[in-house]
Write a protein that holds these residues in place. Structure first.
Motif, PDB file in Angstrom:
ATOM      1  N   ILE A  23      -6.997  32.190  32.505  1.00  9.70           N
ATOM      2  CA  ILE A  23      -6.075  31.043  32.572  1.00  9.70           C
ATOM      3  C   ILE A  23      -6.467  29.931  31.595  1.00  9.70           C
ATOM      4  N   LYS A  24      -7.631  30.054  30.951  1.00  8.00           N
ATOM      5  CA  LYS A  24      -8.039  29.056  29.958  1.00  8.00           C
ATOM      6  C   LYS A  24      -8.988  29.729  28.971  1.00  8.00           C
ATOM      7  N   VAL A  25      -8.887  29.354  27.699  1.00 12.00           N
ATOM      8  CA  VAL A  25      -9.693  30.009  26.665  1.00 12.00           C
ATOM      9  C   VAL A  25     -10.378  28.962  25.792  1.00 12.00           C
ATOM     10  N   GLY A  26     -11.711  29.067  25.640  1.00 11.33           N
ATOM     11  CA  GLY A  26     -12.454  28.139  24.784  1.00 11.33           C
ATOM     12  C   GLY A  26     -12.231  28.450  23.310  1.00 11.33           C
ATOM     13  N   SER A  27     -12.607  27.489  22.439  1.00  8.54           N
ATOM     14  CA  SER A  27     -12.284  27.618  21.011  1.00  8.54           C
ATOM     15  C   SER A  27     -12.982  28.807  20.351  1.00  8.54           C
ATOM     16  N   ASN A  28     -14.145  29.223  20.879  1.00  6.56           N
ATOM     17  CA  ASN A  28     -14.836  30.392  20.303  1.00  6.56           C
ATOM     18  C   ASN A  28     -14.490  31.702  21.019  1.00  6.56           C
ATOM     19  N   ALA A  29     -13.667  31.616  22.030  1.00  2.00           N
ATOM     20  CA  ALA A  29     -13.422  32.788  22.879  1.00  2.00           C
ATOM     21  C   ALA A  29     -12.074  33.433  22.586  1.00  2.00           C
ATOM     22  N   GLY A  30     -11.652  33.303  21.312  1.00  2.27           N
ATOM     23  CA  GLY A  30     -10.306  33.715  20.919  1.00  2.27           C
ATOM     24  C   GLY A  30     -10.024  35.201  21.024  1.00  2.27           C
ATOM     25  N   LYS A  31     -11.043  36.005  21.312  1.00  2.00           N
ATOM     26  CA  LYS A  31     -10.734  37.428  21.501  1.00  2.00           C
ATOM     27  C   LYS A  31      -9.954  37.636  22.806  1.00  2.00           C
ATOM     28  N   PHE A  32      -9.945  36.601  23.662  1.00  2.00           N
ATOM     29  CA  PHE A  32      -9.130  36.659  24.881  1.00  2.00           C
ATOM     30  C   PHE A  32      -7.994  35.638  24.782  1.00  2.00           C
ATOM     31  N   LYS A  33      -6.929  35.927  25.537  1.00  4.66           N
ATOM     32  CA  LYS A  33      -5.838  34.945  25.575  1.00  4.66           C
ATOM     33  C   LYS A  33      -5.365  34.787  27.030  1.00  4.66           C
ATOM     34  N   ILE A  34      -4.647  33.716  27.254  1.00  2.21           N
ATOM     35  CA  ILE A  34      -4.147  33.450  28.610  1.00  2.21           C
ATOM     36  C   ILE A  34      -3.304  34.633  29.073  1.00  2.21           C
ATOM     37  N   GLY A  35      -3.559  35.081  30.300  1.00  2.05           N
ATOM     38  CA  GLY A  35      -2.809  36.206  30.855  1.00  2.05           C
ATOM     39  C   GLY A  35      -3.531  37.533  30.742  1.00  2.05           C
ATOM     40  N   ASP A  36      -4.611  37.599  29.962  1.00  2.00           N
ATOM     41  CA  ASP A  36      -5.349  38.865  29.836  1.00  2.00           C
ATOM     42  C   ASP A  36      -5.942  39.289  31.183  1.00  2.00           C
TER      43      ASP A  36
END
Ligand code: NAP
Ligand code: ZN
Length: 360
Positions: free
Chosen positions: A78-91
Motif C-alpha cells: 500500500i506504500k512504496v519507498g523511493s528506493n523500493a521501486g521494484k514493487f508498486k502499490i497493489g502488488d
C-alpha cells in the motif's frame, strides 16, 4: 520493553503475547513510517508457525515481551519507498522470517543473508533503527523491500502464507543437499506438521520416493492419500523402524520436541544425511553408534535466503503447490495455539487478518 523511535508514528492493530502464559491478546502499537527502502503492506493472512508458540511461551528463554508473532505473512503493498521501486502499490507480496541483515558479509553477498551474523528477524529482533520488530499478527507491516518476495498470481494468499517460513525452511536444505533436480532418491520426513507436510509435497514434486516417519498413526491415510507420500512409518513401532534400516538417502527432521536421533539415523543408508530443522528447547539425543557405523552426517538448516525464497515461490506457482491450511479468525488464535501444542492441526493454521476468507 517496547522500544520505538520518534519515527514510529504509524498506529497498528495487532495481537501479542505479554508473558510466558503465551496468551495472545489484542495489542495496539506503533510501527516506523515507510522509509526510502521500505514497502508498507496491508496484511491479509499470517500462518501460525510452531516457532510462534515457542516465542509466545518463552520456550527458548529469549522472548522480549510483548511479542507480536508471525513470519508467514501475505498481503498487498500500500506504500512504496523511493528506493523500493521494484514493487508498486497493489502488488501481492510475502514476508518471511527475515527483517534485516548486514548486507555486506560473505553470506549477504551470496544471497544467504539467513546466515549473516547480524541477522534480525521479523519479530523479536532489533531493527537497524534500534526498535524491536513486531510480526505479522497485525493489520499492517513495514518491511525493507530487500526482504520481500512476490506471490505468483495463480496462488491463493491464504494457503501460500506458510510457504514464507515452513516452505522455505524445508526447500533450502532439500536444494542444498542435492534433492532438487535429481529425482529418484529415497527421502524421509520426520514429523508431519506444518513444515513436514510441505516437505512431503516438495519431495514428491521433485520426483522422490517419500517416507513419512511419524508418532501419529492417524495421519497415515492423509499422508499417503492427499499428500502423496509413498510410505509411512510409526516411529514408536520398533518393528516398522527396523524394517526400514538403511533404506533412505536423505532425512529431514522437523520435530518440535526433544527426541532421539538414534533410531532415525538407522534408517539412513551408509553415508546418508539427516538435516534437522526442528528447534526443540532441549538438546536432541545423538548416539554415536548409528553415526559411526553408517558414516552418516547430521546437519542443521535455518530458513533460507530471499533469492531462494523467491525461487521456491515461483516453483510453487509452476507446480501449483500450496499448503493445507485451516483458516481462522484472530479471535481464535489462542484456541489454535492450544491445538498446535497438542499436535492437532492439519497442517497449518492461517489467521485471516484482514477479516475475509478470499482467494485474493
Ligand atoms: P508442527 O506443525 O507442530 O509440527 C511438528 C511435528 O512434530 C508434529 O506435527 C508431530 O508430527 C511431531 N512431533 C510433535 N511432538 C513430538 C514429539 N514429542 N516426539 C516426536 N514427534 C513430535 O511444527 P512446525 O511449525 O512444523 O515446526 C516444527 C519445528 O521446526 C519447531 O520446533 C519450529 O520452531 C521449528 N522451525 C525451524 C525453522 C528453521 O529455520 N530451522 C523454521 C520454522 C520452524 P507427527 O504427528 O507426525 O509425529
Ligand atoms: Zn516459522
Amino acid at each position: 520493553m517496547a522500544q520505538e523511535t520518534q519515527n514510529h508514528t504509524l498506529t497498528v492493530s495487532g495481537w501479542a503475547a505479554h508473558d510466558s502464559s503465551g496468551e495472545i491478546k489484542p495489542y495496539t502499537f506503533k510501527r516506523r513510517e515507510n522509509g526510502e527502502n521500505d514497502v508498507t503492506i496491508k496484511v491479509l493472512y499470517c500462518g501460525i508457525c510452531h516457532t510462534d508458540l515457542h516465542y509466545a511461551k518463552n520456550d527458548w528463554g529469549i522472548t522480549m515481551y510483548p511479542v507480536v508473532p508471525g513470519h508467514e505473512i501475505t498481503g498487498v503493498v500500500i506504500k512504496v519507498g523511493s528506493n523500493a521501486g521494484k514493487f508498486k502499490i497493489g502488488d501481492r507480496v510475502g514476508v518471511g522470517c527475515l527483517a534485516a541483515s548486514c548486507l555486506e558479509c560473505e553470506f549477504c553477498a551470496n544471497s544467504q543473508e539467513n546466515y549473516c551474523d547480524q541477522i534480525q528477524f521479523t519479530y523479536n529482533g532489533i531493527f537497524w533503527d534500534g526498535s524491536i520488530t513486531y510480526g505479522g499478527y497485525s493489520n499492517v507491516i513495514v518491511a525493507d523491500y530487500r526482504y520481500v518476495v512476490r506471490i505468483p498470481e495463480n496462488l491463493p494468499m491464504d494457503s501460500v502464507a506458510p510457504l514464507l517460513c515452513a516452505g522455505i525452511t524445508v526447500f533450502s536444505p532439500l536444494k542444498d543437499n542435492g534433492m532438487l533436480g535429481s529425482p529418484g532418491k529415497k527421502m524421509g520426513v520426520v514429523g508431519l506438521g506444518g513444515l513436514g507436510h510441505v516437505a512431503v509435497k516438495f519431495g514428491k514434486a521433485f520426483g522422490h520416493h517419500v517416507t513419512v516417519i511419524s508418532t501419529s498413526p492417524s495421519k497415515e491415510t492423509e499422508a499417503k492419500g492427499r499428500l502423496g507420500a509413498d510410505d509411512f512409518m510409526v516411529s514408536t513401532n520398533s518393528q516398522q523402524m527396523q524394517a526400514g534400516n538403511r533404506s533412505l538417502d536423505f532425512i529431514l527432521d522437523t520435530v518440535s520436541a526433544k527426541h532421539s536421533l538414534g533410531p532415525i539415523l538407522e534408517l539412513l543408508k551408509v553415508d546418508g544425511t539427516l538435516v534437522t530443522v526442528g528447534a526443540p528447547d532441549q538438546p536432541l539425543e545423538l548416539p554415536s553408534f548409528p553415526l559411526i557405523f553408517g558414516k552418516r552426517s547430521v546437519k542443521g538448516s535455518m530458513t533460507g535466503g530471499i533469492r531462494e525464497t523467491q525461487e521456491m515461490m515461483d516453483l510453487c506457482g509452476q507446480h501449483n503447490i500450496t499448503c493445507d491450511v485451516e483458516v481462522i479468525t484472530p479471535d481464535t488464535i489462542n484456541e489454535a495455539m492450544d491445538r498446535l501444542a497438542k499436535n492437532d492441526v492439519r497442517y497449518r493454521f492461517v489467521i485471516d487478518i484482514a477479516g475475509r476468507i478470499s482467494n485474493l
